[in-house]
Write a protein that holds these residues in place. Structure first.
Motif, PDB file in Angstrom:
ATOM      1  N   GLU A 140       0.853  -1.184   0.000  1.00 15.53           N
ATOM      2  CA  GLU A 140       0.000   0.000   0.000  1.00 15.53           C
ATOM      3  C   GLU A 140       0.891   1.236   0.000  1.00 15.53           C
ATOM      4  O   GLU A 140       1.809   1.357   0.802  1.00 15.53           O
ATOM      5  N   VAL A 141       0.604   2.154  -0.898  1.00 15.82           N
ATOM      6  CA  VAL A 141       1.370   3.393  -1.002  1.00 15.82           C
ATOM      7  C   VAL A 141       0.388   4.561  -0.972  1.00 15.82           C
ATOM      8  O   VAL A 141      -0.463   4.688  -1.846  1.00 15.82           O
ATOM      9  N   GLY A 142       0.477   5.372   0.053  1.00 21.84           N
ATOM     10  CA  GLY A 142      -0.442   6.497   0.174  1.00 21.84           C
ATOM     11  C   GLY A 142      -1.894   6.063   0.208  1.00 21.84           C
ATOM     12  O   GLY A 142      -2.768   6.769  -0.318  1.00 21.84           O
ATOM     13  N   GLY A 143      -2.162   4.922   0.784  1.00 24.48           N
ATOM     14  CA  GLY A 143      -3.528   4.407   0.874  1.00 24.48           C
ATOM     15  C   GLY A 143      -3.990   3.647  -0.351  1.00 24.48           C
ATOM     16  O   GLY A 143      -5.145   3.214  -0.413  1.00 24.48           O
ATOM     17  N   VAL A 144      -3.105   3.447  -1.347  1.00 27.33           N
ATOM     18  CA  VAL A 144      -3.476   2.781  -2.594  1.00 27.33           C
ATOM     19  C   VAL A 144      -2.632   1.530  -2.784  1.00 27.33           C
ATOM     20  O   VAL A 144      -1.399   1.569  -2.690  1.00 27.33           O
ATOM     21  N   ARG A 145      -3.293   0.404  -3.045  1.00 25.88           N
ATOM     22  CA  ARG A 145      -2.613  -0.795  -3.525  1.00 25.88           C
ATOM     23  C   ARG A 145      -3.310  -1.218  -4.807  1.00 25.88           C
ATOM     24  O   ARG A 145      -4.535  -1.374  -4.837  1.00 25.88           O
ATOM     25  N   LEU A 146      -2.546  -1.399  -5.885  1.00 31.10           N
ATOM     26  CA  LEU A 146      -3.137  -1.588  -7.200  1.00 31.10           C
ATOM     27  C   LEU A 146      -3.701  -2.979  -7.420  1.00 31.10           C
ATOM     28  O   LEU A 146      -4.720  -3.136  -8.096  1.00 31.10           O
ATOM     29  N   ILE A 147      -3.031  -4.009  -6.897  1.00 32.41           N
ATOM     30  CA  ILE A 147      -3.513  -5.382  -7.064  1.00 32.41           C
ATOM     31  C   ILE A 147      -3.301  -6.140  -5.757  1.00 32.41           C
ATOM     32  O   ILE A 147      -2.509  -5.738  -4.907  1.00 32.41           O
TER      33      ILE A 147
END
Length: 379
Positions: free
Chosen positions: A279-286
Motif C-alpha cells: 500500500e502506497v499512500g492508501g493505494v494498492r493496485l492489485i
C-alpha cells in the motif's frame, strides 16, 4: 539527507561530471516508502535546463511495465481475465489463426505478432486505428501461446486495444483514472503527453560513439540477427521507427498513445511498482495473490525475436542479468538504458531514467542498483 540518499546523489553526480550521463533520475521505494529521489545533470543542454524530480523522460520499453499494470488493474476489477480470448473483445483480431489468442499470450509475448509492416513510419505509429487494423489482420509468426518472442511495438497496440475494447476508454485515460490519478502522479507518467506538458520533458541524445542504424545496415543484418529479420514484409524493427533519440524527441510521437513505451519520471514509475507490492499512500493496485500470479514465470526459453534467453511473467520480465538478478525481480527495461524493477523478496523498487541513449547498455542501472542494494543491507 539520509546516508543512502547522499550516497546515491554522489554516485549520479559523478556519472554526470565524468560525462557518462547527461541527465538522470534515480528513485527507490522500500516497503512502500520513497527512500531515494535523486537527480543530476541537464534535461535540455541546449538551454541549460536542469533535471528536476518532476522532469519526465521518454523511457522507451520501460513503459511496457506500465501498460501491463493497467491491464492487471482491469483484471483486478473484473473487466477482463487473462484467459479472455482477444477476439471476444476485438473480433477483427481473430483473423488468420489468432482466434484462440488470449490476454495472457499478449502479456507474456507469446501471441505471435511481434512485427509491423517493414515500411512503418513514426507518423504511422501515431495513428491508433491504422496500427490496430494492420495488427488485427496480421498472420502470426507462430501459433499463439507456443513460443515467446519480444513484441517491441505491437505489444502496446494489442494491450491498449484490449483495454479500449474492455472499457470504452483509451489506455491513456484508463491509466490516468485507475493508476496515476489515485497514486498522485498523473502529471509525471504518460502515454500520450498533453501539448501543455511537452516543454517539461527531457531531451534525449545519442551517446558519444553511438551508431545510428541505417536501412541498408538493417537489411544487411536481417539474415544474421533475429530482431531484424523480415517475414512476408513484416519486421519487429521497422527501420524508420526504431526508438532513437530523434524518434523519442518527436512531438507527434510524444503526444500520441504508443504504449509500447512511455514518458515518465523515475519516482512515478517507482511509485507504481511499489503500489503493486504494498500500500502506497492508501493505494494498492492489485492483491497479493495477483502479485504472485503476475510475477511467476509463465513462459521461458530462447526468445524468437531477440535470440536471447527469456523468462516472462505476465507483462514483466522475470530477472535481469546483472548484480540484481533474481527470480523475485520483475520489471521492464528500455532500449536506451532506462529500467524499473521491483523485488518481491525485499519490497524494493529501483527506477532509473536518463536522457543519454546508450542502446543495450544498462551499466548505469546496474551501478546504481548494486550501490542501493548494498546500502539497504541483506535481503
Amino acid at each position: 539527507m539520509t546516508d543512502i540518499q547522499r550516497l546515491t546523489q554522489d554516485a549520479i553526480d559523478q556519472l554526470v561530471e565524468s560525462d557518462v550521463e547527461r541527465g538522470l533520475q534515480v528513485a527507490v521505494y522500500h516497503r512502500g516508502e520513497l527512500v531515494i529521489d535523486a537527480v543530476a545533470g541537464q534535461a535540455d543542454p541546449a538551454i541549460g535546463r536542469p533535471v528536476t524530480p518532476d522532469t519526465p523522460f521518454h523511457v522507451t520499453s520501460t513503459g511496457k511495465g506500465v501498460t501491463s499494470t493497467v491491464v492487471h488493474v482491469l483484471v483486478e476489477q473484473g473487466a477482463v481475465t487473462y484467459d479472455t480470448p482477444i477476439a471476444e473483445l476485438w473480433p477483427e483480431f481473430g483473423a488468420h489463426g489468432k482466434e484462440r489468442a488470449t490476454v495472457r499470450h499478449v502479456l507474456n509475448h507469446s501471441v505471435g505478432v511481434p512485427g509491423l509492416p517493414q515500411d512503418t513510419t513514426p507518423a504511422d505509429l501515431t495513428d491508433w486505428d491504422t496500427m490496430c487494423a494492420a495488427i488485427a489482420d496480421a498472420t502470426p509468426w507462430w501459433e499463439p501461446g507456443t513460443r515467446t518472442g519480444y513484441h517491441p511495438q505491437s505489444f502496446g497496440y494489442i494491450a491498449g486495444e484490449i483495454v479500449r475494447r474492455a472499457t470504452g476508454r483509451p489506455i491513456s485515460q484508463v491509466l490516468r483514472e485507475e493508476v496515476t490519478g489515485p497514486l498522485g502522479v498523473a502529471d509525471e507518467l504518460f502515454f500520450g503527453v498533453p501539448a501543455s506538458e511537452l516543454g517539461r520533458l527531457a531531451r534525449l541524445e545519442e551517446a558519444a560513439g553511438g551508431m545510428e542504424l541505417t536501412p541498408d545496415m538493417i537489411t544487411a543484418m536481417a539474415g544474421q540477427v533475429p530482431f531484424f529479420r523480415v517475414v512476408n514484409g513484416w519486421t519487429a524493427a521497422p527501420p524508420a521507427a526504431l526508438p532513437s533519440a530523434a524518434f523519442c524527441n518527436r512531438e507527434d510521437v510524444l503526444a500520441a498513445d504508443i504504449p509500447a513505451g512511455g514518458v515518465m519520471t523515475a519516482r512515478a514509475v517507482a511509485r507504481m511498482y511499489a503500489a503493486l507490492m504494498d500500500e502506497v499512500g492508501g493505494v494498492r493496485l492489485i492483491s497479493s495473490e495477483r502479485l504472485r500470479e503476475v510475477t511467476t514465470v509463465t513462459i521461458s526459453g530462447i526468445d524468437e525475436v531477440t535470440g536471447a534467453p527469456a523468462a516472462r511473467g505476465l507483462g514483466y520480465d522475470i530477472g535481469f542479468p546483472g548484480p540484481l538478478d533474481s527470480l523475485t525481480l520483475f520489471g521492464m527495461a528500455g532500449s536506451g538504458g532506462t529500467a524499473a524493477y521491483a523485488d518481491t523478496a525485499t519490497g524494493t523498487v529501483i527506477a532509473v531514467a536518463k536522457n543519454r541513449v546508450s542502446a543495450g547498455d544498462y551499466s548505469t542501472f546496474h551501478h546504481i542498483g548494486a550501490l542501493v542494494t548494498k546500502a539497504l543491507g541483506p535481503r
